[in-house]
Design a protein around this motif. Structure first.
Motif, mmCIF file in Angstrom:
data_model
loop_
_atom_site.group_PDB
_atom_site.id
_atom_site.type_symbol
_atom_site.label_atom_id
_atom_site.label_comp_id
_atom_site.label_asym_id
_atom_site.label_seq_id
_atom_site.Cartn_x
_atom_site.Cartn_y
_atom_site.Cartn_z
ATOM 1 N N HIS A 48 48.278 41.370 38.758
ATOM 2 C CA HIS A 48 49.187 40.219 39.129
ATOM 3 C C HIS A 48 48.742 38.857 38.347
ATOM 4 N N LEU A 49 47.639 38.943 37.492
ATOM 5 C CA LEU A 49 47.139 37.769 36.878
ATOM 6 C C LEU A 49 47.412 37.700 35.478
ATOM 7 N N LYS A 50 48.128 38.905 35.005
ATOM 8 C CA LYS A 50 48.256 39.027 33.570
ATOM 9 C C LYS A 50 49.142 38.162 32.933
ATOM 10 N N ASP A 51 50.072 37.419 33.706
ATOM 11 C CA ASP A 51 50.739 36.531 33.025
ATOM 12 C C ASP A 51 50.229 35.397 32.703
ATOM 13 N N ILE A 52 49.236 35.082 33.195
ATOM 14 C CA ILE A 52 48.244 33.808 32.595
ATOM 15 C C ILE A 52 48.231 34.099 30.930
ATOM 16 N N ASP A 53 47.545 35.308 30.562
ATOM 17 C CA ASP A 53 47.710 35.534 29.110
ATOM 18 C C ASP A 53 48.913 35.362 28.428
ATOM 19 N N LYS A 54 50.128 35.660 29.174
ATOM 20 C CA LYS A 54 51.409 35.423 28.357
ATOM 21 C C LYS A 54 51.559 33.854 28.133
ATOM 22 N N ILE A 55 51.598 33.079 29.256
ATOM 23 C CA ILE A 55 51.635 31.765 29.215
ATOM 24 C C ILE A 55 50.995 30.935 28.317
ATOM 25 N N VAL A 56 49.813 31.494 28.254
ATOM 26 C CA VAL A 56 48.943 30.700 27.005
ATOM 27 C C VAL A 56 49.083 31.239 25.825
#
Length: 609
Positions: free
Chosen positions: A228-236
């Motif tokens: 559920h934290l993988k979207d951090i990578d996408k936003i960065v």
């Protein structure tokens, strides 16, 4: 030459350790199933670890500001993992017996400046007479803590040694990662010996300790699914593509556990630029206000040396004949004093106010090749601020002048410069290794994230010199800007606040003091005393769409923020250099900081269902 080479090898090893630490307990663990399996192994290692000989309560280590700590490997092959974790808590210098040949006398000599030595050794090597003699010798004059890994057949060899022993029957990466955390109180010790190993180490032996500092672990350990934290990578990735900043660091702590700490991008946009590391040091800009000046105010208020409802003139003699005289300290802390937002001092500097070389007449360094004349602040900047018109008293107008004022009040009451006061009272005892002002005096350029390529004022790339022009003109130590630090250091400080003033076995503030300053204190704005807060206007979605009303913290102009959400047990740190090479507005336009915060919020909330 041989001993110089040994020391060089030690330094190289330490730098390698710090690099490996980037991934040991954070970014590499992003797959839920993998992390669940790993967590089971971690817990198994914890359950098979026993603390012995702790009658003097040396474990966990408490006073980090008075302990100079060395880590010594006596043939232990997982020392890189051990040292990577030790260095999360304190500055720990690494040594290996393998670098000293047939005699350990030179090693003992190189430990002369350390009062605490942490020794790592495997069970198979613990009957080595040379190693045992070395431990006995240094234990005569230093505090020694022994990390023992393996079956435990060697425990009887330590019967004559009174130093604490943390014995883990496992000897794997998980064991090497949990024992250092037990030494510093990131993980509690609860184990007991299940059989007798010697006349001293009998059935049922073992000491219990409590958790007093961060645990570095996987998201699943805090009930968060790492997927559920993988979207951090996408936003960065989106932010870096849009050139919102060359790179950034994101740290997430939940319930006292650091579950995500990852560096992205590079120091600059140059093709040969250094890759970002989680240990990199950033210009925190206005996060200075809540990590330096406001805590100093909190301490002085708590000690009844400063009264929020007393006027500024009571503390600052020069203010008594100025428009500031009757302003209350509370109004200053709430940005309701009526001060103008800022004064562009860098546009008012005359050619005679600066020099390319330092001298007695130009002692204040604002950047490489830029020195400010003596007493420029006292003779020019301070009078300008003191005599600036009070136009909006009783209204909320965010002003940097407020923290110039509070810095002066803090220094007058404490008899210390602000940078010395906060380091002695907070940063050093908390184990914050990078936090402080004027970092170029303490760190290499490679550890410091560049900010603006200043083509107008200082005409140089700023590396380790404060971006804020006003703070630069006073030498880099100011109440509103000038603080630098790493993500881990920021997390430690704000976890202390989340803990209502407690961290590392020490109470820095009374709970009611933290509550008083961080809750909403104004009828005119969202703000606490010094602290920024969640905005009740839903259209602003500040600091993020899903942030709770309890959220407090601050942002910084250079592209930083730290937010604490007590309702979620959350500390969120975001560091970037969005002002490189010039100021970019994309970080705000894309709502990068808030969107990442909401990925975290959603992941935490999902774990509660």
């Amino acid at each position: 030459m041989e001993r110089k080479s040994m020391r060089k090898n030690n330094l190289t090893s330490l730098l390698t350790i710090c690099f490996i630490a980037l991934f040991a307990f954070s970014a590499c663990a992003q797959e839920h199933r993998k992390n669940e399996s790993r967590l089971a192994q971690i817990n198994n290692a914890i359950n098979h670890t026993v603390l012995l000989n702790n009658q003097e309560n040396l474990v966990p280590i408490l006073s980090l500001d008075t302990n100079t700590i060395a880590s010594v490997s006596l043939g232990y092959d997982k020392q890189l993992t051990v040292d990577s974790l030790l260095n999360k808590y304190a500055k720990v210098t690494s040594f290996s017996a393998a670098n000293y040949g047939d005699t350990l006398n030179f090693l003992e000599d190189d430990l002369k400046f350390f009062n605490t030595v942490i020794i790592s050794i495997a069970d198979k090597d613990a009957t080595n007479g040379q190693y045992l003699n070395f431990i006995r010798d240094i234990a005569k004059s230093k505090k020694v803590i022994i990390s023992l890994f393996g079956e435990g057949k060697s425990l009887a060899s330590f019967d004559a040694i009174s130093a604490p022993i943390i014995w883990c029957s496992a000897n794997n990466v998980e064991a090497a990662g949990i024992v250092p955390q037990m030494i510093f109180g990131g993980i509690a010790t609860t184990g007991k010996l299940t059989q007798a190993y010697s006349p001293k180490y009998t059935l049922g032996s073992g000491f219990m300790t409590a958790v007093i500092r961060f645990k570095y672990t996987v998201p699943e350990d805090a009930g968060v699914n790492s997927d559920h934290l993988k979207d951090i990578d996408k936003i960065v990735a989106e932010a870096i593509r849009a050139k919102a900043a060359p790179g950034m660091v994101v740290l997430v702590a939940k319930d006292g556990k650091v579950i995500f700490n990852k560096a992205y991008g590079t120091h600059t946009y140059d093709s040969n630029s250094l890759q970002n590391k989680v240990t990199d040091i950033y210009d925190l800009a206005s996060v200075t206000k809540t990590t330096a000046t406001t805590p100093a105010v909190m301490r002085l208020v708590e000690e009844q040396k400063l009264n929020l409802d007393t006027n500024v003139g009571a503390y600052i003699p020069r203010a008594r004949t100025s428009p500031m005289n009757n302003i209350h300290v509370r109004e200053v802390m709430l940005h309701q004093a009526g001060f103008i937002p800022f004064i562009p001092f860098h546009n008012l500097v005359k050619p005679t106010d600066n020099s390319a070389d330092s001298s007695a007449a130009y002692p204040i360094k604002a950047a490489d090749g830029y020195f400010v004349r003596k007493d420029f602040f006292k003779d020019f900047m301070w009078p300008k601020m003191l005599n600036s018109p009070i136009k909006t008293r009783g209204k909320y107008v965010y002003s940097d002048i407020s923290m110039y004022v509070m810095k002066d009040i803090v220094e007058r009451i404490s008899y210390k410069p602000l940078n010395e006061y906060v380091d002695e009272n907070f940063y050093a005892p908390l184990g914050m290794q990078t936090a402080g002002f004027v970092p170029r005096n303490r760190f290499t350029r490679e550890q410091l994230i560049p900010t603006e390529n200043d083509t107008q004022f200082r005409k140089t790339l700023l590396v380790g010199y404060v971006h804020d022009q006003g703070a630069a003109l006073v030498g880099g130590v100011s109440g509103h800007a000038g603080l630098f630090g790493s993500a881990n250091d920021m997390a430690i400080f704000y976890q202390m606040l989340l803990n209502k003033g407690s961290y590392g076995g020490h109470q820095y503030f009374k709970p009611e003091t933290v509550e008083k300053f961080t809750i909403k204190q104004s009828n005119l704005s969202r703000r606490g005393l010094g602290f920024d807060r969640w905005d009740p206007d839903a259209t602003k979605q500040y600091p993020s769409e899903l942030a709770s009303p309890q959220t407090f913290g601050h942002t910084g102009y250079t592209g930083t923020c730290v937010w604490v959400d007590p309702s979620r047990g959350l500390v969120y740190v975001f560091l970037s250099n969005r002002v490189h090479p010039g100021v970019s507005e994309m970080l705000g336009k894309l709502k990068i900081r808030g969107r990442i915060q909401d990925v975290i919020n959603k992941a935490i909330d999902a774990g509660r269902k």
